[in-house]
Design a protein around this motif. Structure first.
Motif, PDB file in Angstrom:
ATOM      1  N   TYR A  87       0.835  -1.200   0.000  1.00 51.92           N
ATOM      2  CA  TYR A  87       0.000   0.000   0.000  1.00 51.92           C
ATOM      3  C   TYR A  87       0.873   1.255   0.000  1.00 51.92           C
ATOM      4  O   TYR A  87       0.606   2.219  -0.718  1.00 51.92           O
ATOM      5  N   ARG A  88       1.927   1.228   0.815  1.00 53.88           N
ATOM      6  CA  ARG A  88       2.840   2.373   0.866  1.00 53.88           C
ATOM      7  C   ARG A  88       3.512   2.592  -0.474  1.00 53.88           C
ATOM      8  O   ARG A  88       3.610   3.732  -0.956  1.00 53.88           O
ATOM      9  N   ASN A  89       3.954   1.520  -1.119  1.00 54.60           N
ATOM     10  CA  ASN A  89       4.606   1.645  -2.423  1.00 54.60           C
ATOM     11  C   ASN A  89       3.647   2.202  -3.469  1.00 54.60           C
ATOM     12  O   ASN A  89       4.027   3.065  -4.287  1.00 54.60           O
ATOM     13  N   SER A  90       2.417   1.718  -3.467  1.00 57.15           N
ATOM     14  CA  SER A  90       1.432   2.225  -4.432  1.00 57.15           C
ATOM     15  C   SER A  90       1.150   3.709  -4.204  1.00 57.15           C
ATOM     16  O   SER A  90       1.015   4.481  -5.166  1.00 57.15           O
ATOM     17  N   LEU A  91       1.042   4.117  -2.941  1.00 51.50           N
ATOM     18  CA  LEU A  91       0.802   5.528  -2.650  1.00 51.50           C
ATOM     19  C   LEU A  91       1.972   6.392  -3.088  1.00 51.50           C
ATOM     20  O   LEU A  91       1.779   7.470  -3.689  1.00 51.50           O
ATOM     21  N   ILE A  92       3.200   5.936  -2.829  1.00 54.46           N
ATOM     22  CA  ILE A  92       4.382   6.714  -3.229  1.00 54.46           C
ATOM     23  C   ILE A  92       4.429   6.868  -4.749  1.00 54.46           C
ATOM     24  O   ILE A  92       4.615   7.974  -5.272  1.00 54.46           O
ATOM     25  N   VAL A  93       4.248   5.764  -5.450  1.00 51.84           N
ATOM     26  CA  VAL A  93       4.322   5.801  -6.915  1.00 51.84           C
ATOM     27  C   VAL A  93       3.193   6.643  -7.499  1.00 51.84           C
ATOM     28  O   VAL A  93       3.410   7.489  -8.376  1.00 51.84           O
ATOM     29  N   THR A  94       1.975   6.454  -6.998  1.00 53.37           N
ATOM     30  CA  THR A  94       0.820   7.146  -7.566  1.00 53.37           C
ATOM     31  C   THR A  94       0.865   8.644  -7.272  1.00 53.37           C
ATOM     32  O   THR A  94       0.667   9.463  -8.185  1.00 53.37           O
ATOM     33  N   ILE A 143      13.163  -1.732 -20.329  1.00 49.92           N
ATOM     34  CA  ILE A 143      13.973  -2.579 -19.444  1.00 49.92           C
ATOM     35  C   ILE A 143      15.459  -2.300 -19.663  1.00 49.92           C
ATOM     36  O   ILE A 143      16.230  -2.176 -18.691  1.00 49.92           O
ATOM     37  N   GLU A 144      15.865  -2.198 -20.926  1.00 50.60           N
ATOM     38  CA  GLU A 144      17.271  -1.910 -21.213  1.00 50.60           C
ATOM     39  C   GLU A 144      17.679  -0.542 -20.666  1.00 50.60           C
ATOM     40  O   GLU A 144      18.787  -0.373 -20.140  1.00 50.60           O
ATOM     41  N   MET A 145      16.778   0.416 -20.768  1.00 54.54           N
ATOM     42  CA  MET A 145      17.065   1.753 -20.264  1.00 54.54           C
ATOM     43  C   MET A 145      17.205   1.751 -18.744  1.00 54.54           C
ATOM     44  O   MET A 145      18.132   2.354 -18.185  1.00 54.54           O
ATOM     45  N   MET A 146      16.300   1.079 -18.058  1.00 53.16           N
ATOM     46  CA  MET A 146      16.368   1.029 -16.601  1.00 53.16           C
ATOM     47  C   MET A 146      17.596   0.268 -16.120  1.00 53.16           C
ATOM     48  O   MET A 146      18.191   0.615 -15.093  1.00 53.16           O
ATOM     49  N   LEU A 147      18.004  -0.762 -16.859  1.00 53.65           N
ATOM     50  CA  LEU A 147      19.233  -1.478 -16.506  1.00 53.65           C
ATOM     51  C   LEU A 147      20.449  -0.578 -16.690  1.00 53.65           C
ATOM     52  O   LEU A 147      21.374  -0.586 -15.862  1.00 53.65           O
ATOM     53  N   ALA A 148      20.449   0.218 -17.773  1.00 46.60           N
ATOM     54  CA  ALA A 148      21.574   1.122 -18.005  1.00 46.60           C
ATOM     55  C   ALA A 148      21.639   2.215 -16.946  1.00 46.60           C
ATOM     56  O   ALA A 148      22.732   2.643 -16.547  1.00 46.60           O
ATOM     57  N   TRP A 149      20.489   2.668 -16.478  1.00 48.01           N
ATOM     58  CA  TRP A 149      20.451   3.717 -15.452  1.00 48.01           C
ATOM     59  C   TRP A 149      20.518   3.146 -14.036  1.00 48.01           C
ATOM     60  O   TRP A 149      20.473   3.905 -13.070  1.00 48.01           O
ATOM     61  N   LYS A 150      20.598   1.816 -13.927  1.00 42.96           N
ATOM     62  CA  LYS A 150      20.639   1.134 -12.624  1.00 42.96           C
ATOM     63  C   LYS A 150      19.417   1.464 -11.760  1.00 42.96           C
ATOM     64  O   LYS A 150      19.509   1.657 -10.555  1.00 42.96           O
ATOM     65  N   LEU A 151      18.273   1.516 -12.427  1.00 46.74           N
ATOM     66  CA  LEU A 151      17.003   1.778 -11.734  1.00 46.74           C
ATOM     67  C   LEU A 151      16.091   0.567 -11.724  1.00 46.74           C
ATOM     68  O   LEU A 151      14.934   0.671 -11.299  1.00 46.74           O
ATOM     69  N   MET A 152      16.577  -0.562 -12.196  1.00 49.21           N
ATOM     70  CA  MET A 152      15.742  -1.765 -12.229  1.00 49.21           C
ATOM     71  C   MET A 152      15.378  -2.189 -10.817  1.00 49.21           C
ATOM     72  O   MET A 152      16.209  -2.164  -9.901  1.00 49.21           O
ATOM     73  N   ASP A 153      14.142  -2.611 -10.644  1.00 47.62           N
ATOM     74  CA  ASP A 153      13.592  -3.039  -9.356  1.00 47.62           C
ATOM     75  C   ASP A 153      13.623  -1.904  -8.330  1.00 47.62           C
ATOM     76  O   ASP A 153      14.000  -2.093  -7.181  1.00 47.62           O
ATOM     77  N   THR A 154      13.201  -0.727  -8.780  1.00 45.82           N
ATOM     78  CA  THR A 154      13.061   0.422  -7.884  1.00 45.82           C
ATOM     79  C   THR A 154      11.734   1.101  -8.172  1.00 45.82           C
ATOM     80  O   THR A 154      11.166   0.973  -9.267  1.00 45.82           O
ATOM     81  N   LEU A 155      11.255   1.855  -7.188  1.00 51.68           N
ATOM     82  CA  LEU A 155      10.035   2.633  -7.399  1.00 51.68           C
ATOM     83  C   LEU A 155      10.261   3.783  -8.359  1.00 51.68           C
ATOM     84  O   LEU A 155       9.328   4.228  -9.035  1.00 51.68           O
ATOM     85  N   ALA A 156      11.490   4.273  -8.444  1.00 56.28           N
ATOM     86  CA  ALA A 156      11.796   5.368  -9.370  1.00 56.28           C
ATOM     87  C   ALA A 156      11.546   4.947 -10.815  1.00 56.28           C
ATOM     88  O   ALA A 156      11.101   5.763 -11.640  1.00 56.28           O
ATOM     89  N   ALA A 157      11.815   3.694 -11.145  1.00 56.96           N
ATOM     90  CA  ALA A 157      11.560   3.210 -12.506  1.00 56.96           C
ATOM     91  C   ALA A 157      10.078   3.283 -12.833  1.00 56.96           C
ATOM     92  O   ALA A 157       9.684   3.722 -13.930  1.00 56.96           O
ATOM     93  N   LEU A 158       9.238   2.870 -11.889  1.00 52.65           N
ATOM     94  CA  LEU A 158       7.796   2.939 -12.113  1.00 52.65           C
ATOM     95  C   LEU A 158       7.337   4.382 -12.257  1.00 52.65           C
ATOM     96  O   LEU A 158       6.507   4.702 -13.123  1.00 52.65           O
ATOM     97  N   ILE A 159       7.852   5.267 -11.425  1.00 48.13           N
ATOM     98  CA  ILE A 159       7.439   6.672 -11.467  1.00 48.13           C
ATOM     99  C   ILE A 159       7.791   7.292 -12.810  1.00 48.13           C
ATOM    100  O   ILE A 159       6.984   8.014 -13.424  1.00 48.13           O
ATOM    101  N   LEU A 160       8.996   7.039 -13.315  1.00 51.90           N
ATOM    102  CA  LEU A 160       9.416   7.611 -14.596  1.00 51.90           C
ATOM    103  C   LEU A 160       8.557   7.087 -15.744  1.00 51.90           C
ATOM    104  O   LEU A 160       8.128   7.851 -16.616  1.00 51.90           O
TER     105      LEU A 160
END
Length: 291
Positions: A87-94, A143-160
């Motif tokens: 729930y916290r993750n969904s609220l942060i991302v949304t 996916i390739e972009m997030m891997l290059a930016w080292k944002l894979m498996d982060t909430l920042a990737a979802l937000i972007l």
């Protein structure tokens, strides 16, 4: 001096009302039918979340009784599941996505309307094109972009990703609102020495319904999405509500009371949003798309 007759205006109002013709009855009946059709599944989910598993399969349309009523599903959501973190993750991302989308799209729409540059039409067309192209077609490059930016498996990737997905329709909607702002108001502000940023803040209250519509349109797909959380943030500490619900459905065991309870709790923010801002949302959409 006699007292005024207050029955005349009441009688006139009654006469001014349209009679209940067959056409009006049919229209209202169809509206009621579609309301029941839309709300019915939601009520069934809520009702069954308050029952035991045998009661769900024995009578899915029955109301809970003293024998079938149970809150064990809600208890297992908070004890066995990772629902608080989800729930916290969904609220942060949304919430972050809504703020970024509203701010960026409003500034972009104001610039497209106010500054007559050669690329304005091309940029506006690109935003319209962004509405028609589904962002899921670019999953592999993302996916390739997030891997290059080292944002894979982060909430920042979802937000972007969600912000990029929401901006095209938000800009298109806000452009229609800024075009309705009187030019005299903006010119008067500039003649009084207001900067462009100050002029922007002056006209912003006039497009408030559009802001509410953009916020609501952004929240719906972000909160309910399962595709990108499953791909870009699948770990337990970064799971959102929609992805966390899947833990109650397995190959060998399905916890239906907990599943329905999680779905009910997950829908609470959406219900609150449309309850509080339904008028602004409907006004924003109707005015924005009609201009």
């Amino acid at each position: 001096m006699s007292a005024p007759d207050l029955t005349i205006p009441v009688a006139r109002r009654r006469q001014d009302r349209e009679p209940w013709t067959l056409e009006r009855i049919i229209v209202h009946a169809l509206l009621i039918f579609f309301v029941v059709l839309a709300i019915g599944p939601v009520l069934i989910v809520i009702i069954n979340s308050l029952k035991t598993t045998p009661a769900i399969f024995g009578g899915p349309f029955d109301l809970p009784t003293a024998k079938t009523f149970s809150l064990e599903g809600y208890k297992r959501v908070f004890t066995r599941g990772n629902f608080i973190v989800n729930y916290r993750n969904s609220l942060i991302v949304t919430v972050t996505t809504i703020v970024l989308t509203v701010v960026l799209s409003t500034l972009a729409a104001f610039a497209l309307v106010e500054y007559r540059v050669r690329l304005a039409s091309l940029l506006g067309g690109l935003f319209v094109l962004g509405i028609m192209l589904p962002i899921r077609l670019g999953t592999i490059p993302l996916i390739e972009m997030m891997l290059a930016w080292k944002l894979m498996d982060t909430l920042a990737a979802l937000i972007l990703v969600y912000t990029a997905m929401s901006i095209p329709i938000a800009v298109t909607l806000m452009v229609t609102y800024f075009r309705t702002v009187p030019t005299d108001l903006k010119e008067a502000a500039r003649m009084d020495g207001a900067s462009e940023l100050r002029t922007f803040w002056i006209v912003l209250p006039l497009v408030r319904p559009g802001l509410a519509a953009v916020a609501a349109l952004t929240m719906l797909p972000v909160w309910n999405d399962l595709w990108f959380p499953l791909i870009l943030a699948p770990s337990r500490q970064n799971q959102t509500v929609t992805l966390g619900v899947q833990q109650f459905v397995g190959q060998f065991m399905n916890d239906y009371p907990a599943l329905l309870a999680a779905l009910t709790l997950g829908a609470v923010p959406l219900v609150l949003l449309f309850t509080l801002f339904s008028r602004q949302f409907i006004s924003g959409l109707s005015k924005g798309y009609s201009k």
